[in-house]
Design an enzyme around this catalytic site. Structure first.
Site, mmCIF file in Angstrom:
data_model
loop_
_atom_site.group_PDB
_atom_site.id
_atom_site.type_symbol
_atom_site.label_atom_id
_atom_site.label_comp_id
_atom_site.label_asym_id
_atom_site.label_seq_id
_atom_site.Cartn_x
_atom_site.Cartn_y
_atom_site.Cartn_z
ATOM 1 N N GLN A 1 0.848 -1.201 0.000
ATOM 2 C CA GLN A 1 0.000 0.000 0.000
ATOM 3 C C GLN A 1 0.883 1.250 0.000
ATOM 4 O O GLN A 1 1.711 1.442 0.878
ATOM 5 C CB GLN A 1 -0.952 0.035 1.201
ATOM 6 N N TYR B 1 -6.373 10.628 4.068
ATOM 7 C CA TYR B 1 -4.992 10.999 3.738
ATOM 8 C C TYR B 1 -4.950 11.797 2.425
ATOM 9 O O TYR B 1 -5.997 12.125 1.870
ATOM 10 C CB TYR B 1 -4.116 9.733 3.729
ATOM 11 N N ARG C 1 -8.946 -5.946 11.847
ATOM 12 C CA ARG C 1 -8.892 -6.340 13.261
ATOM 13 C C ARG C 1 -9.094 -7.845 13.445
ATOM 14 O O ARG C 1 -8.412 -8.470 14.273
ATOM 15 C CB ARG C 1 -9.929 -5.544 14.051
#
Ligand SMILES: Cc1cc2nc3c(=O)[nH]c(=O)nc-3n(C[C@H](O)[C@H](O)[C@H](O)COP(=O)(O)O)c2cc1C
Length: 374
Positions: free
Chosen positions: A104, A184, A328
């Site tokens: 990424q 972002y 998660r």
């Protein structure tokens, strides 16, 4: 749910064959060396997911230039030859298990909270970010107001993404994922309230998505057509869980079409801070991931609470996505695909695993304490 779960069926994304439809979602772990070099501990971390049977690994957000891109101290980079060599160790370990891995690529923009290369931040416009820095990634207090990026700054950022993709290829990655989600830099350009520009990057949504599309095109031009280039998008942000694209499905169509036209290999729709269904639902019973598939014909990855394997089954069977990514749930169950295939129960994720910071060292301490308590 068991061996017949639709997530266990193979598929293909771009030129990459996936043994199943379970991807590890990108997760920042702030555990690289201070100069951004990945470590042996990170190699063990990624290898664990590969050995656990995931069909695809997407790495943590990795910074792309030695200017404004770095978001946190101890974030890995893909900027120097040392970075490339260290990532090569990681791709080698993951490939030993026969699993593809995508890097990424991330430019933090105004949400940078730790960047040794610059003392100021840069973003589309001089708009102070909402909310506060994230302590789990080493920040505290309010984000500063970013310097509005000039045409030169934008060009440097685009070239950073393209050169980083070439370095990712050299490091053995099977592709890159452009981080245009979660608030972002690229998402700051896409979002109406952080982008107040009056040039060709500001104004209507077709302009606001331009920078992300240019990054896709620049990467394709640099690395060629046979390298997978995904794009991650989201409506919610790390510092804003309620934001939705103002034009709903109308905006979504424009965004998805622009990225497909630029040559994206897949779209990954994130759901920061929220469950998939909460952020995916659009008017008329359409979902944002389903619409992305319809509009582009590209493979789409859905995200947000997919460790709920019944929800994951529904998303895949009902055509809302081709692959699901799990963050998660993967931390709590690095062997989640094996558990699913063998109908074994999943461990619950405990947020304390990421405290006081989301480092690999703290997760190890949490695991030791959990084991001692049994
Ligand atoms: C520790 C942690 C770090 C994360 N870092 C990133 C990141 O680097 N890039 C990114 O796109 N998303 C990041 N995310 C968001 C996840 O990829 C994912 O979108 C989110 O956790 C929801 O998915 P889940 O319900 O499976 O956890 C992070 C999430 C966690 C928990």
């Amino acid at each position: 749910m068991s061996a017949s779960h639709p997530a266990l069926l193979s598929t293909r994304i771009g030129d990459i064959d996936l043994a199943n439809r379970l991807a590890v979602a990108p997760m920042t772990r702030v555990s690289a060396a201070p100069d951004g070099t990945p470590t042996a501990e990170m190699a063990d971390y990624y290898a664990r997911f590969a050995d656990g049977g995931f069909g695809l690994l997407i790495t943590e957000g990795t910074y792309t230039d030695a200017v404004y891109s770095q978001g946190y101290l101890n974030q890995p980079g893909i900027v120097t030859e040392r970075h490339v060599a260290a990532w090569q160790e990681i791709t080698g370990r993951v490939h030993q298990a026969g699993v593809p891995i995508v890097l990424q690529l991330m430019h933090a923009g105004a949400l940078s909270q730790g960047n040794p290369y610059r003392s100021e931040t840069a973003g589309p416009s001089a708009v102070p970010p909402v909310g506060e820095k994230m302590p789990e990634y080493g920040g505290h207090g309010r984000w500063p107001t970013p310097k509005p990026m000039t045409a030169d700054d934008i060009e440097v950022a685009v070239r950073g993404f393209a050169a980083s993709a070439a370095r990712a290829r050299a490091a053995g990655f099977d592709g890159v994922e452009i981080h245009a989600a979660n608030g972002y830099l690229l998402d700051q350009f896409l979002t109406d309230y952080t982008n107040r520009r009056d040039d060709s990057y500001g104004g209507p949504v077709a302009n606001r998505v331009r920078l992300t599309a240019e990054v896709v095109s620049a990467i394709k031009a640099e690395v060629g057509d046979d390298f997978c280039v995904g794009v991650r998008l989201s409506q919610t942000k790390v510092n804003d869980f309620v934001y939705r694209w103002p034009g709903g499905a109308h905006d979504a169509r424009i965004i998805f079409s622009a990225l497909a036209a630029a040559g994206a290999s897949y779209l990954h729709i994130a759901s920061e801070g929220r469950d998939w269904i909460e952020t995916a639902r659009l008017e008329g019973g359409v979902t944002i991931t389903g619409l992305a598939r319809q509009v582009t014909g590209l493979p789409v990855i859905a995200n947000g609470g997919m460790h709920d394997v019944a929800q994951a089954a529904q998303v895949l069977s009902d055509g809302h996505a081709d692959v699901v990514s799990i963050a998660r749930g993967a931390l709590a169950n690095p062997d989640l695909p094996h558990r699913l295939a063998e109908s074994r129960p999943l461990e619950r994720f405990d947020h304390m695993m990421l405290q006081p910071m989301a480092t690999l060292g703290n997760a190890r301490l949490w695991q030791q304490a959990a084991r001692a308590a049994v």
